[in-house]
Write a protein that holds these residues in place. Sequence first.
Motif, PDB file in Angstrom:
ATOM      1  N   VAL A  15      94.970 -48.877  73.556  1.00 52.87           N
ATOM      2  CA  VAL A  15      94.216 -49.001  71.999  1.00 52.87           C
ATOM      3  C   VAL A  15      92.753 -49.048  72.441  1.00 52.87           C
ATOM      4  O   VAL A  15      92.252 -49.273  73.306  1.00 52.87           O
ATOM      5  N   ILE A  26      97.865 -52.583  75.992  1.00 50.96           N
ATOM      6  CA  ILE A  26      98.420 -53.821  75.158  1.00 50.96           C
ATOM      7  C   ILE A  26      99.783 -53.580  75.471  1.00 50.96           C
ATOM      8  O   ILE A  26     100.344 -52.673  75.171  1.00 50.96           O
ATOM      9  N   GLU A  28     103.310 -53.968  73.945  1.00 51.38           N
ATOM     10  CA  GLU A  28     103.916 -53.715  72.541  1.00 51.38           C
ATOM     11  C   GLU A  28     104.127 -55.281  72.007  1.00 51.38           C
ATOM     12  O   GLU A  28     104.242 -55.600  70.731  1.00 51.38           O
ATOM     13  N   ALA A  44      95.533 -57.737  69.181  1.00 50.29           N
ATOM     14  CA  ALA A  44      96.816 -57.753  68.845  1.00 50.29           C
ATOM     15  C   ALA A  44      97.052 -59.203  68.577  1.00 50.29           C
ATOM     16  O   ALA A  44      96.745 -60.166  69.596  1.00 50.29           O
ATOM     17  N   LEU A  53      99.120 -55.234  66.024  1.00 52.70           N
ATOM     18  CA  LEU A  53      98.095 -54.649  66.506  1.00 52.70           C
ATOM     19  C   LEU A  53      96.959 -54.200  65.501  1.00 52.70           C
ATOM     20  O   LEU A  53      97.294 -53.734  64.255  1.00 52.70           O
ATOM     21  N   ILE A  57      95.736 -47.227  68.022  1.00 53.52           N
ATOM     22  CA  ILE A  57      96.173 -46.830  69.243  1.00 53.52           C
ATOM     23  C   ILE A  57      95.815 -45.222  69.668  1.00 53.52           C
ATOM     24  O   ILE A  57      95.702 -44.374  68.862  1.00 53.52           O
TER      25      ILE A  57
END
Length: 62
Positions: A15, A26, A28, A44, A53, A57
């Motif tokens: 990201v 990051i 998920e 996030a 988030l 992305i």
Amino acid sequence: MVSTIRENRSKFFKVKCPDCDNEQTIFEKASTVVKCVVCGRDLATPTGGKANLKAEIVQELQ
Ligand SMILES: [Zn+2]
């Protein structure tokens, strides 16, 4: 900016911080707040499942 992801496999996202353009990875399903390592902005936040988030992305990593 919210993308729908139906797969159950966990992913990592690369990201880009909207404040300083720093790119970082990051998980998920991050279970803790993820902050930008450069400026400290929240990227996030945990939701109990997939992280929410707050950054753009730029790439999905599997
Ligand atoms: Zn930043």
